[in-house]
Design a protein around this motif. Structure first.
Motif, PDB file in Angstrom:
ATOM      1  N   LEU A 192     -55.784   0.383 -22.934  1.00 44.24           N
ATOM      2  CA  LEU A 192     -57.145   0.939 -22.946  1.00 44.24           C
ATOM      3  C   LEU A 192     -58.059   0.157 -23.898  1.00 44.24           C
ATOM      4  N   GLY A 193     -57.575  -0.066 -25.114  1.00 45.23           N
ATOM      5  CA  GLY A 193     -58.372  -0.754 -26.128  1.00 45.23           C
ATOM      6  C   GLY A 193     -57.532  -1.826 -26.804  1.00 45.23           C
ATOM      7  N   LEU A 194     -58.100  -2.456 -27.824  1.00 45.23           N
ATOM      8  CA  LEU A 194     -57.425  -3.573 -28.507  1.00 45.23           C
ATOM      9  C   LEU A 194     -56.832  -4.529 -27.470  1.00 45.23           C
ATOM     10  N   THR A 195     -57.614  -4.810 -26.444  1.00 45.54           N
ATOM     11  CA  THR A 195     -57.082  -5.593 -25.316  1.00 45.54           C
ATOM     12  C   THR A 195     -56.713  -7.012 -25.741  1.00 45.54           C
ATOM     13  N   ALA A 196     -57.385  -7.537 -26.769  1.00 44.84           N
ATOM     14  CA  ALA A 196     -57.106  -8.913 -27.190  1.00 44.84           C
ATOM     15  C   ALA A 196     -55.926  -8.989 -28.155  1.00 44.84           C
ATOM     16  N   SER A 197     -55.215  -7.889 -28.304  1.00 43.24           N
ATOM     17  CA  SER A 197     -54.004  -7.878 -29.144  1.00 43.24           C
ATOM     18  C   SER A 197     -52.787  -7.776 -28.232  1.00 43.24           C
ATOM     19  N   GLU A 198     -51.798  -8.634 -28.489  1.00 37.91           N
ATOM     20  CA  GLU A 198     -50.593  -8.662 -27.646  1.00 37.91           C
ATOM     21  C   GLU A 198     -49.631  -7.535 -28.047  1.00 37.91           C
ATOM     22  N   THR A 199     -49.137  -6.796 -27.052  1.00 34.89           N
ATOM     23  CA  THR A 199     -48.196  -5.695 -27.298  1.00 34.89           C
ATOM     24  C   THR A 199     -47.013  -5.886 -26.344  1.00 34.89           C
ATOM     25  N   ALA A 200     -45.807  -6.065 -26.893  1.00 36.62           N
ATOM     26  CA  ALA A 200     -44.692  -6.526 -26.049  1.00 36.62           C
ATOM     27  C   ALA A 200     -43.457  -5.634 -26.129  1.00 36.62           C
ATOM     28  N   GLU A 201     -42.699  -5.696 -25.054  1.00 38.40           N
ATOM     29  CA  GLU A 201     -41.355  -5.110 -25.033  1.00 38.40           C
ATOM     30  C   GLU A 201     -40.372  -6.211 -25.451  1.00 38.40           C
ATOM     31  N   LEU A 202     -39.341  -5.842 -26.214  1.00 39.16           N
ATOM     32  CA  LEU A 202     -38.355  -6.830 -26.672  1.00 39.16           C
ATOM     33  C   LEU A 202     -36.951  -6.328 -26.360  1.00 39.16           C
ATOM     34  N   VAL A 203     -36.147  -7.197 -25.776  1.00 37.14           N
ATOM     35  CA  VAL A 203     -34.795  -6.798 -25.368  1.00 37.14           C
ATOM     36  C   VAL A 203     -33.770  -7.579 -26.193  1.00 37.14           C
ATOM     37  N   PHE A 204     -32.847  -6.844 -26.821  1.00 40.75           N
ATOM     38  CA  PHE A 204     -31.767  -7.463 -27.604  1.00 40.75           C
ATOM     39  C   PHE A 204     -30.457  -7.230 -26.853  1.00 40.75           C
ATOM     40  N   ASP A 205     -29.816  -8.316 -26.502  1.00 44.21           N
ATOM     41  CA  ASP A 205     -28.584  -8.208 -25.716  1.00 44.21           C
ATOM     42  C   ASP A 205     -27.532  -9.126 -26.356  1.00 44.21           C
ATOM     43  N   GLY A 206     -26.716  -8.532 -27.223  1.00 43.80           N
ATOM     44  CA  GLY A 206     -25.725  -9.335 -27.942  1.00 43.80           C
ATOM     45  C   GLY A 206     -26.396 -10.346 -28.859  1.00 43.80           C
ATOM     46  N   CYS A 207     -27.477  -9.927 -29.495  1.00 40.54           N
ATOM     47  CA  CYS A 207     -28.257 -10.842 -30.353  1.00 40.54           C
ATOM     48  C   CYS A 207     -27.593 -10.931 -31.738  1.00 40.54           C
ATOM     49  N   ARG A 208     -27.107 -12.128 -32.072  1.00 44.17           N
ATOM     50  CA  ARG A 208     -26.354 -12.321 -33.322  1.00 44.17           C
ATOM     51  C   ARG A 208     -27.259 -12.868 -34.424  1.00 44.17           C
ATOM     52  N   ILE A 209     -27.225 -12.175 -35.576  1.00 50.91           N
ATOM     53  CA  ILE A 209     -28.000 -12.634 -36.736  1.00 50.91           C
ATOM     54  C   ILE A 209     -27.070 -12.678 -37.951  1.00 50.91           C
ATOM     55  N   PRO A 210     -27.384 -13.517 -38.943  1.00 49.62           N
ATOM     56  CA  PRO A 210     -26.512 -13.596 -40.119  1.00 49.62           C
ATOM     57  C   PRO A 210     -26.433 -12.262 -40.858  1.00 49.62           C
ATOM     58  N   PHE A 211     -25.321 -12.042 -41.536  1.00 45.78           N
ATOM     59  CA  PHE A 211     -25.109 -10.783 -42.261  1.00 45.78           C
ATOM     60  C   PHE A 211     -26.241 -10.505 -43.252  1.00 45.78           C
ATOM     61  N   ASP A 212     -26.708 -11.572 -43.945  1.00 49.36           N
ATOM     62  CA  ASP A 212     -27.707 -11.318 -44.993  1.00 49.36           C
ATOM     63  C   ASP A 212     -29.120 -11.125 -44.430  1.00 49.36           C
ATOM     64  N   HIS A 213     -29.242 -10.896 -43.129  1.00 55.12           N
ATOM     65  CA  HIS A 213     -30.545 -10.532 -42.568  1.00 55.12           C
ATOM     66  C   HIS A 213     -30.760  -9.020 -42.572  1.00 55.12           C
ATOM     67  N   ILE A 214     -29.841  -8.265 -43.153  1.00 57.53           N
ATOM     68  CA  ILE A 214     -30.082  -6.822 -43.312  1.00 57.53           C
ATOM     69  C   ILE A 214     -31.046  -6.662 -44.495  1.00 57.53           C
ATOM     70  N   VAL A 215     -32.193  -6.006 -44.275  1.00 59.17           N
ATOM     71  CA  VAL A 215     -33.228  -5.924 -45.314  1.00 59.17           C
ATOM     72  C   VAL A 215     -32.703  -5.076 -46.482  1.00 59.17           C
ATOM     73  N   GLY A 216     -32.754  -5.663 -47.669  1.00 54.16           N
ATOM     74  CA  GLY A 216     -32.213  -4.989 -48.851  1.00 54.16           C
ATOM     75  C   GLY A 216     -30.836  -5.525 -49.247  1.00 54.16           C
ATOM     76  N   GLY A 217     -30.246  -6.368 -48.362  1.00 52.37           N
ATOM     77  CA  GLY A 217     -28.956  -6.987 -48.689  1.00 52.37           C
ATOM     78  C   GLY A 217     -27.835  -5.955 -48.795  1.00 52.37           C
ATOM     79  N   GLU A 218     -26.814  -6.300 -49.593  1.00 52.12           N
ATOM     80  CA  GLU A 218     -25.619  -5.443 -49.757  1.00 52.12           C
ATOM     81  C   GLU A 218     -26.005  -4.004 -50.126  1.00 52.12           C
ATOM     82  N   GLU A 219     -27.048  -3.914 -50.939  1.00 52.78           N
ATOM     83  CA  GLU A 219     -27.505  -2.596 -51.413  1.00 52.78           C
ATOM     84  C   GLU A 219     -27.817  -1.665 -50.234  1.00 52.78           C
ATOM     85  N   ALA A 220     -28.297  -2.266 -49.134  1.00 57.31           N
ATOM     86  CA  ALA A 220     -28.693  -1.467 -47.960  1.00 57.31           C
ATOM     87  C   ALA A 220     -27.491  -0.850 -47.257  1.00 57.31           C
ATOM     88  N   LEU A 221     -26.276  -1.288 -47.612  1.00 59.58           N
ATOM     89  CA  LEU A 221     -25.093  -0.731 -46.956  1.00 59.58           C
ATOM     90  C   LEU A 221     -24.710   0.629 -47.530  1.00 59.58           C
TER      91      LEU A 221
END
Ligand code: FAD
Length: 393
Positions: free
Chosen positions: A210-239
């Motif tokens: 309806l509005g903010l038409t010049a702003s991109e709004t997307a769907e994102l699909v994660f399918d077996g997406c592997r990221i390094p362990f330390d990409h958890i925000v807050g690090g070990e503490e976040a566990l």
């Protein structure tokens, strides 16, 4: 007494951004709305502006890893209002961390703040951050989230689908919330950083809005997406079990005042425009005068009150004072006051307000989403009510 008057640096920032809004944003607002895009050369210009802005009041990067007062909350509310006054859709195309900033700066380790912000600030060309929280069945009801993060040695494997992600398709750094324990509800949730081009992440549909038409709004699909362990925000503490959903909430507490301020910027755009219109046109419509005065008075009062709430919440965040209730108060008030400002502008102008000859109808379309994203107005009122009754879980 706490004084929210702007100091010299903030005032210089406000004036610089207002000038940019007048010269660069407002003249291009209609074309961007109609085409639904912002040209690459304009994005480059927005990037230069962001660099100049950072030179006036160093924000995120200079705040990394120290414990004193920050300035990024106040920069977001002062700057957000001025830039959204110029055009709220175009400014979502400003290269930079976007909602990754509050997530990483409020919940990331100092090392993560350095590394992931460097991905955005130090990369070649315009670079973007985005925050992917919402799922088809889980927006307000985050406990219903289904995206999972399963640990596999020194990696996390993400599976799930996120919807309505602002700048999701173009993001160089994406913060995604996912559960590491689907049976644990909110307390199983953590934030993860996914970098552009990571195998297993794909862009789905791009929304037409309806509005903010010049702003991109997307769907994102994660399918077996592997990221390094330390990409958890807050690090070990976040566990630790207790950290759970808190990182997401902290990110919202940090970002909501700025989002409220952007809404106020749209409302002020409508207010300023209809005030000028009234000065020249009221003689033609003399019978409207009492109604116009009453509406302008109510609008100025509402926007000023909402601005005060946004600045208070930002000031608290910058001074590391818990601001969850105040951030929700700001977020509940700014979009509502601004929506009323846009409705009043249309009603004061009569049929002219509904015409595409004026930007008022665009501001009316743009403003509604500010009461939806970053937590709806209803949810902010639930949060405030629970704080009052002392029952926030
Ligand atoms: C243009 C746009 C951009 C967006 N950008 C992002 C983004 O960058 N990242 C991201 O993660 N998300 C984004 N969103 C998603 C947005 O944050 C969600 O749509 C929003 O949080 C609402 O969640 P929902 O869609 O699940 O609605 P629902 O939660 O299903 O809500 C539907 C309605 O029910 C009301 N409601 C729900 N629960 C309650 C309750 N307990 N009490 C009272 N009322 C209630 C809501 O207020 C709302 O009016 C974006 C959305 C839009 C439209």
């Amino acid at each position: 007494m706490i004084d929210f008057a702007l100091d010299d640096r903030m005032e210089a920032l406000r004036e610089f951004l207002h000038g940019f809004a007048v010269d660069e944003l407002r003249p291009r607002a209609r074309a961007a709305d109609v085409s639904g895009t912002v040209e690459p050369e304009v994005i480059a210009r927005l990037g230069e502006m962001a660099g100049d802005r950072a030179a006036i009041v160093p924000s995120l990067r200079s705040d990394e890893g120290h414990d004193g007062p920050r300035s990024d909350g106040m920069v977001a509310v002062v700057g957000g209002e001025e830039l959204a006054w110029g055009d709220a859709a175009m400014i979502l195309n400003i290269p930079g961390p976007g909602l990754v900033g509050p997530s990483i700066s409020s919940a990331g380790t100092p090392d993560q703040q350095r590394r992931f912000l460097a991905e955005i600030f130090d990369g070649a060309g315009p670079r973007f951050g985005a925050l992917a929280v919402t799922e088809a069945q889980a927006g307000s009801d985050v406990s219903n989230l289904r995206t999972t993060a399963v640990r596999d040695g020194d990696e996390w494997v993400l599976n799930g689908t996120k919807v309505f992600c602002t700048n999701g398709a173009r993001a160089d750094v994406l913060v995604v919330n996912a559960t590491i324990d689907p049976g644990a509800g909110r307390s199983g949730q953590r934030l993860f950083v996914v970098l552009k081009g990571t195998p297993g992440m794909a862009v789905g549909r791009i929304e037409r809005k309806l509005g903010l038409t010049a702003s991109e709004t997307a769907e994102l699909v994660f399918d077996g997406c592997r990221i390094p362990f330390d990409h958890i925000v807050g690090g070990e503490e976040a566990l630790r079990p207790a950290s759970g959903f808190k990182a997401t909430l902290r990110a919202f507490d940090a970002s909501r005042p700025g989002v409220a301020a952007m809404a106020i910027g749209i409302g002020r755009a409508a207010f300023d425009y209809v005030t000028e219109w009234s000065r020249t046109e009221i003689p033609r419509h003399a019978r409207r005068r009492p109604f116009v005065e009453a509406r302008l008075a109510a609008t100025e009062r509402d926007l000023a009150a909402a601005r005060g709430l946004a600045r208070r919440a930002a000031w608290m965040a910058d001074n590391r004072i818990p601001n969850s209730k105040e951030a929700s108060m700001a977020k509940a008030s700014g979009p509502r006051a601004a929506l009323r400002a846009c409705v009043s502008a249309i009603e004061i102008m009569g049929p002219e307000g509904y015409s595409r000859e004026h930007l008022v109808e665009k501001w009316f379309r743009d403003i509604k989403v500010y009461d939806i994203f970053e937590g709806t107005g209803q949810i902010q009122r639930v949060v405030i009510g629970r704080h009052i009754l002392g029952r926030l879980d």
